[in-house]
Design a protein around this motif. Structure first.
Motif, PDB file in Angstrom:
ATOM      1  N   GLU A   1       0.846  -1.198   0.000  1.00  0.00           N
ATOM      2  CA  GLU A   1       0.000   0.000   0.000  1.00  0.00           C
ATOM      3  C   GLU A   1       0.882   1.249   0.000  1.00  0.00           C
ATOM      4  N   GLU A   2       1.951   1.206   0.783  1.00  0.00           N
ATOM      5  CA  GLU A   2       2.858   2.358   0.820  1.00  0.00           C
ATOM      6  C   GLU A   2       3.608   2.509  -0.507  1.00  0.00           C
ATOM      7  N   LEU A   3       4.006   1.382  -1.104  1.00  0.00           N
ATOM      8  CA  LEU A   3       4.695   1.453  -2.398  1.00  0.00           C
ATOM      9  C   LEU A   3       3.759   2.102  -3.436  1.00  0.00           C
ATOM     10  N   GLY A   4       2.484   1.743  -3.354  1.00  0.00           N
ATOM     11  CA  GLY A   4       1.502   2.298  -4.287  1.00  0.00           C
ATOM     12  C   GLY A   4       1.305   3.783  -4.083  1.00  0.00           C
ATOM     13  N   ARG A   5       1.287   4.201  -2.843  1.00  0.00           N
ATOM     14  CA  ARG A   5       1.089   5.613  -2.525  1.00  0.00           C
ATOM     15  C   ARG A   5       2.223   6.462  -3.121  1.00  0.00           C
ATOM     16  N   SER A   6       3.428   5.884  -3.143  1.00  0.00           N
ATOM     17  CA  SER A   6       4.578   6.623  -3.673  1.00  0.00           C
ATOM     18  C   SER A   6       4.854   6.273  -5.129  1.00  0.00           C
TER      19      SER A   6
ATOM     20  N   ALA B   1      -0.932  -8.257  -3.088  1.00  0.00           N
ATOM     21  CA  ALA B   1       0.025  -7.145  -3.071  1.00  0.00           C
ATOM     22  C   ALA B   1      -0.382  -6.078  -4.081  1.00  0.00           C
ATOM     23  N   LEU B   2      -0.762  -6.525  -5.285  1.00  0.00           N
ATOM     24  CA  LEU B   2      -1.173  -5.559  -6.317  1.00  0.00           C
ATOM     25  C   LEU B   2      -2.431  -4.801  -5.894  1.00  0.00           C
ATOM     26  N   CYS B   3      -3.372  -5.509  -5.258  1.00  0.00           N
ATOM     27  CA  CYS B   3      -4.607  -4.862  -4.811  1.00  0.00           C
ATOM     28  C   CYS B   3      -4.288  -3.805  -3.747  1.00  0.00           C
ATOM     29  N   ALA B   4      -3.386  -4.151  -2.803  1.00  0.00           N
ATOM     30  CA  ALA B   4      -3.012  -3.192  -1.759  1.00  0.00           C
ATOM     31  C   ALA B   4      -2.286  -2.008  -2.382  1.00  0.00           C
TER      32      ALA B   4
ATOM     33  N   SER C   1     -11.808  -2.363   1.829  1.00  0.00           N
ATOM     34  CA  SER C   1     -12.502  -3.427   2.561  1.00  0.00           C
ATOM     35  C   SER C   1     -12.272  -4.786   1.919  1.00  0.00           C
ATOM     36  N   ILE C   2     -12.333  -4.827   0.587  1.00  0.00           N
ATOM     37  CA  ILE C   2     -12.189  -6.136  -0.073  1.00  0.00           C
ATOM     38  C   ILE C   2     -10.748  -6.636   0.048  1.00  0.00           C
ATOM     39  N   VAL C   3      -9.782  -5.718   0.133  1.00  0.00           N
ATOM     40  CA  VAL C   3      -8.385  -6.139   0.340  1.00  0.00           C
ATOM     41  C   VAL C   3      -8.245  -6.715   1.758  1.00  0.00           C
ATOM     42  N   ILE C   4      -8.884  -6.058   2.732  1.00  0.00           N
ATOM     43  CA  ILE C   4      -8.837  -6.575   4.110  1.00  0.00           C
ATOM     44  C   ILE C   4      -9.432  -7.986   4.143  1.00  0.00           C
ATOM     45  N   SER C   5     -10.527  -8.166   3.401  1.00  0.00           N
ATOM     46  CA  SER C   5     -11.165  -9.479   3.370  1.00  0.00           C
ATOM     47  C   SER C   5     -10.246 -10.518   2.723  1.00  0.00           C
ATOM     48  N   ALA C   6      -9.602 -10.156   1.610  1.00  0.00           N
ATOM     49  CA  ALA C   6      -8.696 -11.100   0.933  1.00  0.00           C
ATOM     50  C   ALA C   6      -7.508 -11.434   1.825  1.00  0.00           C
ATOM     51  N   VAL C   7      -7.010 -10.425   2.539  1.00  0.00           N
ATOM     52  CA  VAL C   7      -5.869 -10.637   3.453  1.00  0.00           C
ATOM     53  C   VAL C   7      -6.288 -11.598   4.565  1.00  0.00           C
TER      54      VAL C   7
ATOM     55  N   VAL D   1      -9.482 -13.560  -3.102  1.00  0.00           N
ATOM     56  CA  VAL D   1      -8.420 -12.899  -3.869  1.00  0.00           C
ATOM     57  C   VAL D   1      -8.959 -12.488  -5.239  1.00  0.00           C
ATOM     58  N   SER D   2      -9.674 -13.411  -5.886  1.00  0.00           N
ATOM     59  CA  SER D   2     -10.206 -13.091  -7.217  1.00  0.00           C
ATOM     60  C   SER D   2     -11.270 -11.999  -7.152  1.00  0.00           C
ATOM     61  N   MET D   3     -12.090 -12.030  -6.095  1.00  0.00           N
ATOM     62  CA  MET D   3     -13.101 -10.971  -5.943  1.00  0.00           C
ATOM     63  C   MET D   3     -12.401  -9.617  -5.820  1.00  0.00           C
ATOM     64  N   ALA D   4     -11.328  -9.591  -5.003  1.00  0.00           N
ATOM     65  CA  ALA D   4     -10.596  -8.338  -4.786  1.00  0.00           C
ATOM     66  C   ALA D   4      -9.958  -7.866  -6.089  1.00  0.00           C
ATOM     67  N   LYS D   5      -9.316  -8.784  -6.809  1.00  0.00           N
ATOM     68  CA  LYS D   5      -8.608  -8.402  -8.039  1.00  0.00           C
ATOM     69  C   LYS D   5      -9.599  -7.909  -9.094  1.00  0.00           C
ATOM     70  N   ASN D   6     -10.774  -8.530  -9.129  1.00  0.00           N
ATOM     71  CA  ASN D   6     -11.789  -8.102 -10.087  1.00  0.00           C
ATOM     72  C   ASN D   6     -12.289  -6.695  -9.748  1.00  0.00           C
ATOM     73  N   LEU D   7     -12.627  -6.477  -8.475  1.00  0.00           N
ATOM     74  CA  LEU D   7     -13.149  -5.165  -8.085  1.00  0.00           C
ATOM     75  C   LEU D   7     -12.084  -4.078  -8.259  1.00  0.00           C
ATOM     76  N   ILE D   8     -10.855  -4.396  -7.853  1.00  0.00           N
ATOM     77  CA  ILE D   8      -9.772  -3.411  -7.954  1.00  0.00           C
ATOM     78  C   ILE D   8      -9.532  -3.057  -9.422  1.00  0.00           C
ATOM     79  N   GLY D   9      -9.628  -4.045 -10.289  1.00  0.00           N
ATOM     80  CA  GLY D   9      -9.440  -3.790 -11.720  1.00  0.00           C
ATOM     81  C   GLY D   9     -10.466  -2.795 -12.231  1.00  0.00           C
ATOM     82  N   ARG D  10     -11.711  -3.004 -11.834  1.00  0.00           N
ATOM     83  CA  ARG D  10     -12.784  -2.107 -12.311  1.00  0.00           C
ATOM     84  C   ARG D  10     -12.678  -0.737 -11.661  1.00  0.00           C
ATOM     85  N   ALA D  11     -12.446  -0.746 -10.334  1.00  0.00           N
ATOM     86  CA  ALA D  11     -12.395   0.521  -9.610  1.00  0.00           C
ATOM     87  C   ALA D  11     -11.161   1.344 -10.027  1.00  0.00           C
TER      88      ALA D  11
END
Lengths: 360, 252
Positions: free
Chosen positions: A76-81, A223-226, A275-281, A293-303
């Motif tokens: 998440e921090e890597l993504g922020r930067s 990791a990618l979702c975070a 929330s979905i990342v917390i759930s996948a974690v 994991v797949s639910m998270a990756k799908n939602l993150i892709g769309r969002a």
């Protein structure tokens, strides 16, 4: 339920946030991300010294963390930067190496002494491992690999590549030192490579490593979702700041209710993603955890795509210029969708695992 | 020699501070809090003195709300040996005033008997710049404020101070209070292995009452307001026009 980070994770997040904030501005990031070897060696050494690479592996295997939560905090921090350092490739390689008793190599990677990447995907393959075509055959006591691997994240400049290839027993793992790679920068920056193998000699680590491989790839997806959640938060901050500053028709853009609603919708998307990342974690490693994991990756892709488009729309033309950081966040978010299986692949995986559960 | 380092939990320096709607103070709801940057420099200096063999033990102290425990964990992860948390209030918006802090610190100094107290020159939340000086007066110890260089040698310390118009080097007798300035050092990042080690380091929790100090405020905040907005600039066509405009504004 307490969704706050633990004290340790908070400290890790703060350290990483400060380290990247102090040393990794957008100009430096863009220069590194699009110039071979597509990352900065001194930053990589710095991350190793802080123990960030060690956070990807458990204590009993030589690391300092290794849980899905540790990994999500780091990414998440890597993504922020918008960090282009090859952490994803390293995570994938570290996980399979540590699963197969490669303690010495794991130690070298954690200390930053050497770097590795994992070659799984192929030009004709989606995220389904059964479609893999690369093969490994033992001839006169030497394992020979044939086939082509693509999208090897973080491979440029790495010291070795762990290759997944079909064996008679299943999907095996092979160790390739000083590989000859076809390197390039990804569209959003950061290194990626292809590998062509023609009777290439390699060391066999495992003959059937499908479980380990699937687990490593799922952790990579988390990791990618975070990372996406971090990037989305940073992009949202940039967008809201811009709306508060930019004046049109004699007033700031943020005073228009239609734009306020769009900014709020973006924030809602981020919270859903978080929330979905917390759930996948939380579900990682549990029976059926791959569905989360797949639910998270799908939602993150769309969002991620929506966030990118909305951000550019709310900024206007400046939102897609090279000089503006927002454009690079938008590209990264779109790219994250395509890494380790896109939203469609994960919708299909979700359907397939759901159907399997019904049959079972 | 033991070094005592008081650290304060303040609003993070990257956070855009918002004033509460009623003007009674700064809004701290859901705001990121961190260690006061000057205190971080003091912790770093103590660690460097320990690495140089001039300090044996570093004790970090924080006085305030229970959540200041996180700030102390940061100090421990950086390299402090143990920590003391003095819970003096439950209200995150309450600021313990410098005199009360200095009195509690004096009691801790009496207990711990350090040879050196290293603290930040001021906290970035209220900018009081008073605790170090008050502690020095209460203890009757030497004080060296705004330190940009610290050189401890036996029973004295040579301190370079940042003063208006330049640098001043003074020699102080030990034990001493040193308040540190921004350019003294670059604080290290807490690494993950050290964060994990910090979990095992002792952190004692006390209350202000344990030291018999009354922390009730003596000052009253009358009003808090945002700084005035910067006016828009103008583009001038020539140097002459610039001088004219500056004259008009009374700047030259």
């Amino acid at each position: 339920m307490d969704f706050n980070l633990s004290e340790d994770h908070q400290l890790l997040s703060n350290t990483l946030n400060r380290f990247l904030g102090d040393n990794y501005d957008i100009e430096k990031r863009n220069e590194a991300g699009f110039t071979a070897p597509y990352h900065l060696q001194d930053m990589w050494n710095g991350l190793a010294e802080l123990g960030v690479i060690g956070a990807l592996v458990s204590e009993e295997k030589g690391g300092f963390g290794g849980s899905a939560e540790d990994i999500s905090v780091v990414f998440e921090e890597l993504g922020r930067s918008l960090c282009v350092e090859p952490m994803l490739g390293t995570l994938l390689a570290l996980r399979v190496l540590s699963d197969h008793g490669q303690d010495e190599r794991v130690e070298q990677i954690i200390s930053g002494e050497s770097r590795a990447a994992l070659a799984v995907y192929e030009p004709n393959m989606s995220c389904d491992l059964s479609a893999m075509e690369a093969t490994a055959v033992e001839q006169d006591g030497v394992w020979r690999l044939n086939g082509r691997k693509s999208a090897i994240y973080g491979a440029p400049g790495s010291d070795f590549v762990v290759v997944a290839a079909k064996t008679e027993s299943g999907t095996g793992l092979f160790f390739l030192e000083n590989p000859v790679l076809i390197c390039a920068a990804m569209v959003d920056g950061g290194g990626v490579a292809d590998l062509v193998m023609e009777n290439t000699a390699a060391e066999c680590l495992a003959l059937d490593a499908e479980t380990s491989l699937t687990s490593a790839l799922d952790l990579g997806r988390i990791a990618l979702c975070a990372e996406a959640v971090g990037a989305m938060s940073a992009l949202q901050d940039l967008t809201v700041d811009y709306l508060k500053q930019r004046k049109q028709f004699g007033t700031t853009l943020s005073s228009f209710q239609a734009l306020q609603h769009r900014a709020v919708n973006m924030q809602i998307e981020i919270e859903q993603c978080r929330s979905i990342v917390i759930s996948a974690v939380g579900q990682f490693g549990q029976p059926g955890g791959e569905r989360n994991v797949s639910m998270a990756k799908n939602l993150i892709g769309r969002a991620g795509r929506l966030m990118s488009e909305e951000s550019i729309q709310l900024h206007g033309g400046i939102g897609m210029t090279w000089e503006y950081p927002g454009a690079h966040f938008a590209k990264r978010l779109v790219m994250i969708d395509h890494q380790l299986g896109d939203q469609n692949d994960h919708a299909m995986r979700l359907i397939a695992t759901g159907a399997k559960q019904l049959v079972d | 020699m033991k070094a005592l380092v008081p650290v304060k939990r303040v609003i993070d320096y990257n956070v855009k501070v918002r004033v509460k709607a009623d003007g009674s103070g700064v809004d701290l709801a859901n705001v990121k809090m961190s260690m006061n940057p000057f205190d971080e420099i003091a912790v770093e200096e103590a660690i460097r003195l320990k690495e140089a063999g001039k300090v044996d033990e570093i004790v970090a102290v924080s006085i305030g709300v229970k959540q200041a425990q996180e700030t102390l964990r940061t100090a421990l992860a950086m390299g402090a040996d143990r920590a003391i948390l003095v819970v003096a209030t439950d209200d995150v918006h309450a600021d313990i005033e410098p005199l009360a802090v200095a009195k509690i610190l004096k009691a801790i100094v009496d207990e711990e008997q350090p040879g050196l107290v290293l603290c930040g020159k001021q906290a970035i939340d209220n900018d009081m710049n008073a605790t170090g000086q008050m502690l020095s007066a209460l203890l009757g110890w030497s004080q060296a404020t705004f330190a940009s260089e610290v050189d401890v040698e036996g029973n004295s310390a040579k301190i370079t101070r940042e003063v208006d118009g330049g640098l001043q080097t003074i020699s102080v007798k030990m034990p001493a209070i040193v308040t540190v300035d921004l350019r003294l050092n670059e604080p290290r990042y807490a690494s993950l292995p050290n964060i994990m080690k910090a979990k095992k380091k002792p952190l004692d929790e006390k209350s202000a009452a344990d030291y018999g100090v009354d922390v009730s405020p003596r000052l009253e905040v009358v009003k808090t307001e945002e700084p005035a907005q910067r006016a828009a600039g103008i583009t001038v066509g020539s140097v002459d026009e610039l001088i004219e405009k500056l004259k008009e504004a009374g700047a030259v």
